[in-house]
Design a protein around this motif. Sequence first.
Motif, mmCIF file in Angstrom:
data_model
loop_
_atom_site.group_PDB
_atom_site.id
_atom_site.type_symbol
_atom_site.label_atom_id
_atom_site.label_comp_id
_atom_site.label_asym_id
_atom_site.label_seq_id
_atom_site.Cartn_x
_atom_site.Cartn_y
_atom_site.Cartn_z
ATOM 1 N N ARG A 187 -9.304 109.456 -80.599
ATOM 2 C CA ARG A 187 -10.341 109.701 -79.577
ATOM 3 C C ARG A 187 -10.248 110.440 -78.547
ATOM 4 O O ARG A 187 -9.085 111.386 -77.652
ATOM 5 C CB ARG A 187 -9.546 108.610 -79.161
ATOM 6 N N SER A 215 -22.918 100.264 -78.500
ATOM 7 C CA SER A 215 -21.456 101.049 -77.848
ATOM 8 C C SER A 215 -20.970 100.318 -77.153
ATOM 9 O O SER A 215 -19.773 100.277 -76.205
ATOM 10 C CB SER A 215 -21.932 102.100 -78.287
ATOM 11 N N PHE A 227 -12.951 108.780 -83.792
ATOM 12 C CA PHE A 227 -13.490 109.849 -84.892
ATOM 13 C C PHE A 227 -12.273 110.230 -85.882
ATOM 14 O O PHE A 227 -10.624 109.846 -86.078
ATOM 15 C CB PHE A 227 -13.775 111.330 -84.681
ATOM 16 N N SER A 233 -18.533 116.957 -80.743
ATOM 17 C CA SER A 233 -18.846 116.172 -80.786
ATOM 18 C C SER A 233 -18.613 115.856 -78.803
ATOM 19 O O SER A 233 -19.479 115.836 -78.249
ATOM 20 C CB SER A 233 -18.606 114.685 -81.216
ATOM 21 N N VAL A 234 -17.584 116.435 -78.681
ATOM 22 C CA VAL A 234 -17.067 115.945 -77.247
ATOM 23 C C VAL A 234 -16.909 117.106 -76.387
ATOM 24 O O VAL A 234 -17.183 117.287 -75.176
ATOM 25 C CB VAL A 234 -16.295 115.075 -76.764
ATOM 26 N N SER A 235 -17.699 118.148 -77.015
ATOM 27 C CA SER A 235 -17.416 119.858 -76.167
ATOM 28 C C SER A 235 -18.270 119.317 -74.966
ATOM 29 O O SER A 235 -17.852 120.237 -74.302
ATOM 30 C CB SER A 235 -17.990 120.787 -77.207
ATOM 31 N N SER A 254 -15.669 104.597 -79.628
ATOM 32 C CA SER A 254 -15.821 105.726 -80.187
ATOM 33 C C SER A 254 -14.390 106.163 -80.751
ATOM 34 O O SER A 254 -14.199 106.710 -80.058
ATOM 35 C CB SER A 254 -16.883 106.568 -79.971
ATOM 36 N N ASP A 303 -25.175 117.724 -68.460
ATOM 37 C CA ASP A 303 -24.368 116.404 -67.280
ATOM 38 C C ASP A 303 -22.685 116.685 -67.214
ATOM 39 O O ASP A 303 -22.558 117.674 -68.900
ATOM 40 C CB ASP A 303 -24.221 114.682 -68.477
ATOM 41 N N LEU A 340 -14.042 114.087 -70.137
ATOM 42 C CA LEU A 340 -12.754 113.860 -71.080
ATOM 43 C C LEU A 340 -12.131 115.096 -70.837
ATOM 44 O O LEU A 340 -12.208 116.263 -71.392
ATOM 45 C CB LEU A 340 -13.525 113.523 -72.476
ATOM 46 N N ARG A 341 -10.819 114.815 -70.964
ATOM 47 C CA ARG A 341 -10.241 115.798 -70.658
ATOM 48 C C ARG A 341 -9.008 115.731 -71.977
ATOM 49 O O ARG A 341 -8.139 116.685 -71.708
ATOM 50 C CB ARG A 341 -9.479 115.269 -69.625
ATOM 51 N N THR A 398 -19.042 126.281 -74.414
ATOM 52 C CA THR A 398 -19.349 126.303 -76.092
ATOM 53 C C THR A 398 -20.989 125.990 -76.413
ATOM 54 O O THR A 398 -21.441 124.957 -75.802
ATOM 55 C CB THR A 398 -18.066 125.103 -76.509
ATOM 56 N N TYR A 423 -24.419 110.550 -75.585
ATOM 57 C CA TYR A 423 -22.827 109.850 -76.680
ATOM 58 C C TYR A 423 -22.503 108.797 -74.893
ATOM 59 O O TYR A 423 -22.695 108.564 -74.268
ATOM 60 C CB TYR A 423 -21.655 110.582 -75.602
ATOM 61 N N ILE A 424 -22.765 108.003 -75.719
ATOM 62 C CA ILE A 424 -23.467 106.572 -75.308
ATOM 63 C C ILE A 424 -24.422 106.815 -74.474
ATOM 64 O O ILE A 424 -25.410 105.433 -74.665
ATOM 65 C CB ILE A 424 -21.874 105.564 -74.088
ATOM 66 N N ILE A 478 -18.681 117.589 -72.804
ATOM 67 C CA ILE A 478 -18.408 115.971 -71.522
ATOM 68 C C ILE A 478 -17.105 116.358 -70.723
ATOM 69 O O ILE A 478 -16.845 115.950 -71.996
ATOM 70 C CB ILE A 478 -18.178 114.817 -72.936
ATOM 71 N N ARG A 518 -20.763 109.891 -91.730
ATOM 72 C CA ARG A 518 -21.159 110.612 -92.259
ATOM 73 C C ARG A 518 -21.133 111.796 -91.305
ATOM 74 O O ARG A 518 -20.027 113.060 -92.060
ATOM 75 C CB ARG A 518 -22.003 111.010 -93.571
ATOM 76 N N ASP A 519 -20.618 111.707 -90.441
ATOM 77 C CA ASP A 519 -20.081 112.352 -89.088
ATOM 78 C C ASP A 519 -18.671 111.935 -88.808
ATOM 79 O O ASP A 519 -18.125 111.884 -87.758
ATOM 80 C CB ASP A 519 -21.260 112.095 -88.010
ATOM 81 N N SER A 577 -19.989 123.929 -69.802
ATOM 82 C CA SER A 577 -18.720 123.997 -70.930
ATOM 83 C C SER A 577 -19.756 125.210 -71.731
ATOM 84 O O SER A 577 -20.327 125.654 -71.468
ATOM 85 C CB SER A 577 -18.867 123.033 -72.084
ATOM 86 N N ARG A 613 -26.565 112.802 -72.364
ATOM 87 C CA ARG A 613 -26.134 113.529 -71.490
ATOM 88 C C ARG A 613 -27.292 114.884 -71.622
ATOM 89 O O ARG A 613 -26.731 115.406 -70.662
ATOM 90 C CB ARG A 613 -24.901 114.007 -72.024
#
Lengths: 138, 368
Positions: A31, A66, A73, A82-84, A71, B44, A89-90, B113, B24-25, A86, A109-110, B111, B28
């Motif tokens: 997570r 949600s 993984f 997926s969270v790159s 979520s 975002d 998130l740290r 990336t 993502y929810i 965001i 599938r993801d 980012s 973003r």
Amino acid sequence: MVVSFMSDFKDVPDKYCPDKSEHIKYNTIFRGIVHLDKLDYTDFLPSHIQYERQRKTFKNLFNSSSDYSCSLFTELDTLKISVSQIRRLRGYAQGFTDIKRGVSCKENRDHHVDYFLYDYENNSPCDDFKVIEEKDNL
Amino acid sequence: MSENIFIETELFGNLFIYDVLMSYIYPRIFICQDDYECKYLFYDISEDEQKDEWIVVKIKKDEYYSIIDGLKSVQSYLFNNKQFYVCKKYLDESDSIECRPATKTEIDYISKTEYFVKDRPIEDIRNETLCAARDSNSNVFDLRFFAGSSRHSIPCNIMADLCNSMSSMFNHISGKKTIVPTVSTAFGSCVVRFTFQDQINLFEEYESTEKIKIMNEIISNDNFLESVEKVEKKKEFISAYTKFMQAVKKTETNVEFMSAFPNSSKVKKISLNVSEIQRHYDDIKTIFKTHENKFEQFGKVIAWDTKSKKFKIEVENRIISGNISQEYDVSRQITINENYNFIMKKYTKMDQSNYTKSETYEVINVIS
């Protein structure tokens, strides 16, 4: 989804209640988290509390299902991708799912898993997870 | 109208969400549009629950398409176009909006990336079709449009024509009504998926399996008249197939036809480019015309009558008979039971009244 016995879930609408028979236990799962030093329930907070404002902002673009799940993984690399983007998130935490906390469904599938929590505040899975890596927010 | 406004800013005016690139929810990375259809890329950078923060850049239409086609990352424009900072603070009484040029600190929150649009095309499209067949335990027939891009929509009238003609074609292949396939769109590029949820028989065969194979033969064969022979109700099938190819042609893109079966690991893929699709369509439109094909054939003479202009030759255990061309030099001697190389023409046409195929042969010349 089959409507389950409502007392399992706190304030969750019928249509989002997975039946316990759908639960799949994951011994290793990941997570994205906010707190690197110590996890708390806000790292697993279902979004209907955390994102109430965004729901107002984005209206029907907000993913309502949600609200009641967090979520997870099954693959760390997939989570990272997926969270790159965001910033909030740290880091990444690794843990497991347990029927006593909620129902974790079949992965898609993801490699994404919905974990529907019975009571995110008083029965949080934060003790089932530990931080394994800091996110590179470059 | 105001219900659809995403955000009201002093700099850009009213903005409406046009497209969501990553969610993502909630969204973003997304595209907004103003009252003049100018586009803005929102990214975002929020950290605080009390407010939403975005880096915003204005982008042109072709820049937007390069993003959704997977050619450029969002970072390509976020770092190169002029950046603005937009913030929505959630306050008790009313929310406040801030909109100004972004600072370097805020830009650094983007980012490094590179992010390419999430629904970029799956390279292994065969595997995707096979997975769909196995997951649903049904035969699957996919049409993939705009391969190589992230475009994932086609006009609804084309979709309607595809659906109607698909159902009709499959009924007429066997001449009896069968279960109607379901249609869906699949992840990655523009894939229109037909799923045949029919029953299996005692031999573990699906009724639609043979039909899909016939359909594949028809699509991949250059000679439509030959390939349509296996169809029971030819007239009705040809009508539906014409509509089908017309709809495919209207997309003005190359098309990939893929079929997969849950009991097999093989996926059949047929690729047709725009000109091949046009040719298929033209062939169907001219099926009642006589098609001529010139070829060389080695065979043994069984009968040769220059008065009635008729011939009969034996070719690999089958007999070909027909006419001797008017242009043929009759003084040339032909011996019965001898072998010759013949220059021939084959005329193929479909009878308009009963939709049966007829073939006639003509000898043009004989080589020793």
